[in-house]
Every structure is written in structure tokens, then in C-alpha cells.
Design an enzyme around this catalytic site. Structure first.
Site: not given
Ligand code: AMP
Length: 589
Positions: A7, A63, A152, A213, A361
Site C-alpha cells: 500500500n 492498493r 475506500h 478535509r 484493507e
């Protein structure tokens, strides 16, 4: 088989080696990498490879944040895949370029071993159009690929799978809201196993309040900031991505732990940050329950979702009307240990279960990588475009002149994909026993036999029964009256419902392993509703360009709208009666 999962983000490299049983046998991470053209990433990858020397790596899963609309599933990497990931790099400048650095380094380090790209966008790729479409000018949106992609996806899919396991119900029977609440945060409506809505949009900026964010902001605010003259695109980008969210609101930082501490000490901005965060998340849960017509479970994951009991409690306040009964004590006591996959925090009688899942993940990427590597899917397959034929007619010279006047010639409006064929400016009206259909396009060039092609819906409207026929085979087909500006012609036969077919060059036929007049099945994996078309006729000719033709009814059944594209696989019935997969591609209608 050991699977290495990489990742590679803009400033970090996370990696893990999984064995056959999905157990981690080694893991590590490098932080604070600078984004200097990937050099420090390359250095970190080289160190990682040295560290992994003792492992026999069979496959590498990566990923990849943005696969755009090119990828609907994890995909084995080849040159085409690399080019597509590059194409989506401008949309994910902090992610895709670094994933590519890792992919290329892995190809060098493990020559001949499969690399698989697992996309954050893929789980959302089949979101209904009503959810993925922004209500801005249609052509502008199309030109710039402005649509909602969602992110996601790996985490949402993983969390949904764990929740289904706990509920002991198949995922495709459940309506779930998954909340991935971490430094990046998003909500997803997982309806019967698929992402039906998600809060991140064209970029990961939309939706929930995040660490730094903003999430949802009125687009007018951005224009206003630009108009002040104090901001340009770069500074607004910086403001919304790096100095907003929990950090911007609280003035403390992006870590919820610090903000919760300050809020407990009566810091007003910290309290406001927490309230805005929870209110936004609750709003999305309600909206998604409405979008799905109810929910079976709410699933929390991500650093905040897994660890902040007070944030979970706030989000779930006032959701009793949906059937959510939180066990407040249990929620507060819940600590998910590392190896634990989930904890349930709702009351036993709660109509909606609330589940906390530790996201993983990396495990999901390892799982998908093994699945892709072990499947015998053909990967190097041609892409098959699909053209949707609206009702049209092919006319003889004699009929054309009777309708449009003596000596009249068809006028070219636009060329069609098949060489030499074109849509004419001329249109005719079809008159059936029941109703008429006006403005039906004539296709050129003129032919030796009249043939009018309509859909089943058109037949009902006209009040005739037309047989399904291969093009050119009109003997004993249905009668129809044609009306033109200069005359009317009644055909005794010529009205058909065209049989779906694929035009192929002999080279395509060879690649698919089919021949002229073969019957195949085509599964359209695009659109909102996947569909397998049986009885598809293969038509092979030197002059043909690869293209499948279906009519408007068929396109509607698969919800292939204008401009839609989707994955396609050609299948054939093999000798044992099983379906053999032959190809995959995108359709452009
Ligand atoms: P992630 O991006 O999924 O790693 O989530 C990171 C965020 O989770 C951190 O920035 C914290 O805000 C939050 N977090 C982690 N542990 C806790 C905790 N015990 N309480 C509240 N927030 C936490």
C-alpha cells in the site's frame, strides 16, 4: 503461496506478507517519505525487498486508489493496466503515481510473478447512475469525466463482508451502511452486496468531515473564495484538503483524541468540530436508509469508528426511529483487540445491528490478489464495443425513389462504424394497424431487399408481430407501410426484430475462438443491471469492425444508457454444457 501486499501512499509505504490462510507472516511500514519524483519511495521499496529476502513471494497485490471507470474489479497488471492507471493519475495525484512506482519496482524484483491492482474505486463502479451523476451540464460532465467515483471501496467491502458473516446472512440479502471513519472518512450504502451510494465523489474530498478535509461544501463557496482575489486554485485546494475538517474547525489538529480531550475541557471549537462531524455522519446514515428503503445494520470502521465510543454514540443518537438500539454500556466498554475482527454494540433486540469492525484493507487485497491469480480468467482479451441500434430501415432504390421522389439519392448524415455504412438524413414514417412511428432513420447504402428493423416495444405500438431474424433474412416476415414525403409504399414483408449479433473481423474471430454463424452468449457486466444475452449471432467478414449490435429494448434491459460503458464478456457453451469465458471489454453506446 505467500502474497505480498503493498500500500504505497504519497508519504508512506505499508506492506504485509500473507500466507495461504490469510495470516500475516510479516509486516512493516515506512513513514514520512517525500514525494520527490518517487525517489524516496524507490529507496523504501528497495529496503523492503531486502527485508523480504527470506520469503518466497508468489504474487503481489497493490492498493491503487483511482481506477476511474476503467476497472470494476481487481485486475492482473499488464501494460494496458499500467497505462490506464497512469491515465487516472491526474485525478489521484497523491496516490496513483506512487502505486505505479511500487508496481514497476515489484515487476523488476519478482520477474514473472503476477502483480494485481486492487482499486479503491472498483467496489463503487457499479453504483446506479442516479447516484454517480452530478446534476451539472451533461456534456461538460462527460467531457471531463466529472462523475462520482467513490473511494475506500476496499475497506467498505471488507467491513460489509465481516458484518454479513456476523449476521450469518448472505451479503446479497442485506442493506448496510458502512462508516469508514479515519483520517479520511466516507459512508457507503451497501445494498444487497453492492455499493449503491457513497459519500466521496469525483475526488476523496466530498462527503463526511475528515481529519483535514472539509467534506461537503457548497460549490458557491469555492467560487466566492476565488473571487476575493486572496485565493487561487492551489490555495483553495490546500485549504479544503489540508486545513479544513476536524483540524480546521478545532484549530487543534486532525487527531480526534486531542480534540475530545480539549472538548472535555470546554473548548468551544473542539466541541463544534465533534458536533459537526457527528451530525454529518448521522445525516448520511439517515439519507442512505432512505435511499435503500431501510437498513439491517450499521458498521463502524477506521481509526475513529473503531476507537471512539463517544463519537459512535453521538452519531447514533436520534436514530431510534430507524430501529437502532445502542447498548450504551457495551459501546463504551468495547475495545477491539488487534486480532478481533468485530464487536457488536447494539441491544440484542435492536432491529438494526450496530457492529464495529477492525478494517483490514491489506487482508482484503491479499484475498483479492489470490482470487485473481487463481482464477483461470482469460486476461488478454479484446474489448468489444456495443452499439445500440435504434429502429431503422434499409431500402431498395425503387422503394427509396417511391418515398423520396424519382431520382432521389440517400444523403449521408454521419458514417457508421462498419465501413461503407452510414446514417442518412432521410427519415420515413412507419404505419402499422394500431399506431404509427414517425421519423425512422434510413441507413445507407441502398440494398437489394427492403428491411425495417424495430424493437419488441415498437411492434406493440405498431400492432404487428415481427419475427426475430438475422439481417437479410426477411422472407415471410411482417408487412409494414412506409410513408415518405413523396409517397407511400406498403411492403408485404420486411419488418423484423433484428437478432442481436457481433460483427467481427476474422482476426477477432480467431482471438475469440469462434467462426461465422456461431451462436454465443454475451454477458454485459457494465451498467446497473448485469445481463447475459443468449443467442448472439457471430458474423465474420473481412470488412467488419468488432462491434456488437443490440436494440433499444435490449440496451434498456441492461440499463446501458447513451454514453454508458461497461465490461463485457463473451461466453460460449462448452462441450460439457458449462459456460466458457472468452473475452472481456468495454462497451460504448
Ligand atoms: P485512520 O486514518 O483510520 O488510521 O484513523 C486515524 C484517526 O483515528 C486518528 O487521526 C484519530 O483521530 C482517530 N483515533 C484513533 N484512535 C482513537 C481513539 N482512541 N479515540 C479517538 N480517536 C481515535
Amino acid at each position: 503461496m505467500n502474497t505480498l501486499v503493498i500500500n504505497c501512499g504519497s508519504s508512506s509505504l505499508k506492506y504485509a506478507v500473507f500466507d495461504n490462510n490469510e495470516s500475516v507472516v510479516h509486516e512493516g511500514r515506512r513513514e514520512r517519505l517525500s514525494s520527490d519524483e518517487g525517489q524516496s519511495h524507490q529507496q523504501a521499496l528497495a529496503e523492503m525487498f531486502t527485508e523480504l529476502d527470506r520469503f518466497n513471494i508468489h504474487a503481489i497485490g497493490h492498493r491503487v486508489v483511482h481506477g476511474g471507470d476503467a476497472f470494476r474489479a481487481p485486475t492482473q497488471v499488464d501494460d494496458t493496466v499500467i497505462t490506464a492507471i497512469e491515465q487516472w493519475s491526474p485525478a489521484a495525484p497523491m496516490h496513483n503515481p506512487f502505486a505505479l512506482v511500487a508496481i514497476k519496482a515489484s515487476e523488476q524484483q519478482f520477474p514473472g510473478k503476477p502483480n494485481v491492482a486492487v482499486f479503491d474505486t472498483a467496489f463503487h463502479a457499479r453504483m446506479p447512475r442516479r447516484a454517480s451523476t452530478y446534476a451539472i451540464d451533461f456534456d461538460t460532465a462527460k467531457k471531463h469525466s466529472i462523475r462520482r467515483f467513490g473511494f475506500h471501496g476496499i475497506s467498505h467491502e471488507y467491513a460489509a463482508g465481516v458484518a454479513a458473516g456476523f449476521l450469518q446472512r448472505p451479503l446479497d440479502s442485506l442493506r448496510l451502511v458502512t462508516l469508514h471513519l479515519g483520517n479520511g472518512a466516507s459512508a457507503c450504502a451497501v445494498e444487497y452486496g453492492r455499493s449503491a451510494e457513497t459519500s466521496m465523489g469525483n475526488t476523496p474530498l466530498e462527503g463526511l468531515v475528515m481529519g483535514t478535509r472539509s467534506g461537503d461544501v457548497d460549490a458557491g463557496v469555492i467560487l466566492q473564495l476565488l473571487q476575493t482575489g486572496e485565493h487561487d486554485a492551489a490555495s483553495v485546494n490546500e485549504l479544503l484538503n489540508k486545513h479544513s475538517g476536524l483540524k480546521g474547525l478545532s484549530g487543534i489538529g486532525n487527531d480526534l483524541r486531542d480534540i475530545e480531550q480539549a472538548a472535555a475541557n470546554s473548548d468551544d471549537r473542539a466541541q463544534l468540530a465533534i458536533n459537526v462531524f457527528a451530525h454529518r455522519a448521522r445525516k448520511y446514515v439517515g439519507a442512505y436508509a432512505a435511499a435503500m428503503g431501510g437498513i439491517d445494520a450499521i458498521v463502524f470502521t477506521g481509526g475513529i469508528g473503531e476507537n471512539s465510543a463517544s463519537m459512535r454514540e453521538r452519531i447514533l443518537q436520534r436514530l431510534e426511529f430507524l430501529g437502532v438500539q445502542l447498548d450504551i454500556d457495551l459501546n463504551r466498554r468495547t475495545q477491539i483487540a488487534k486480532e478481533d475482527e468485530y464487536a457488536v454494540i447494539s441491544e440484542p433486540h435492536s432491529r438494526v445491528d450496530v457492529i464495529v469492525v477492525k478494517t483490514n484493507e491489506e487482508r482484503m487485497i491479499a484475498r483479492e490478489t489470490s482470487r485473481v491469480v487463481n482464477s483461470d480468467r482469460v486476461t488478454a482479451v479484446p474489448r468489444i464495443p456495443i452499439a445500440v441500434s435504434a429502429r431503422h430501415c434499409h431500402l431498395t432504390k425503387e422503394t427509396f425513389e417511391a418515398l423520396f421522389g424519382e431520382g432521389a439519392e440517400p444523403t449521408v448524415d454521419k458514417p457508421l462504424v462498419q465501413p461503407g455504412q452510414f446514417a442518412c438524413k432521410e427519415r420515413v414514417n412507419l404505419i402499422g394497424p394500431r399506431h404509427r412511428i414517425d421519423g425512422v432513420r434510413v441507413l445507407g447504402p441502398l440494398r437489394g431487399v427492403n428491411q425495417v428493423e424495430v424493437s419488441r416495444t415498437d411492434e406493440f405500438r405498431l400492432g404487428v408481430d415481427a419475427p426475430v431474424r438475422d439481417s437479410g433474412n426477411v422472407a415471410n416476415s411482417a408487412p409494414i407501410t412506409l410513408e415518405g414525403p413523396k409517397g407511400t409504399v406498403t411492403l408485404k414483408e420486411g419488418l423484423i426484430c433484428a437478432r442481436r449479433h457481433i460483427h467481427m473481423h476474422p482476426n477477432d474471430a480467431e482471438q475469440f475462438g469462434v467462426k461465422d454463424k456461431d451462436e454465443v452468449s454475451v454477458s454485459v457486466l457494465g451498467g446497473e443491471r448485469s445481463l447475459i444475452f443468449g443467442d448472439v449471432l457471430v458474423r465474420v467478414k473481412d470488412s467488419y469492425v468488432l462491434e456488437m449490435h443490440i436494440d433499444t429494448d435490449e440496451a434498456n434491459a441492461a440499463e446501458l444508457g447513451g454514453g454508458a460503458s461497461g465490461g463485457l464478456s463473451v461466453t460460449d457453451i462448452d462441450e460439457e454444457g458449462g459456460v466458457k469465458q472468452m473475452g472481456e471489454g468495454a462497451c460504448q453506446t
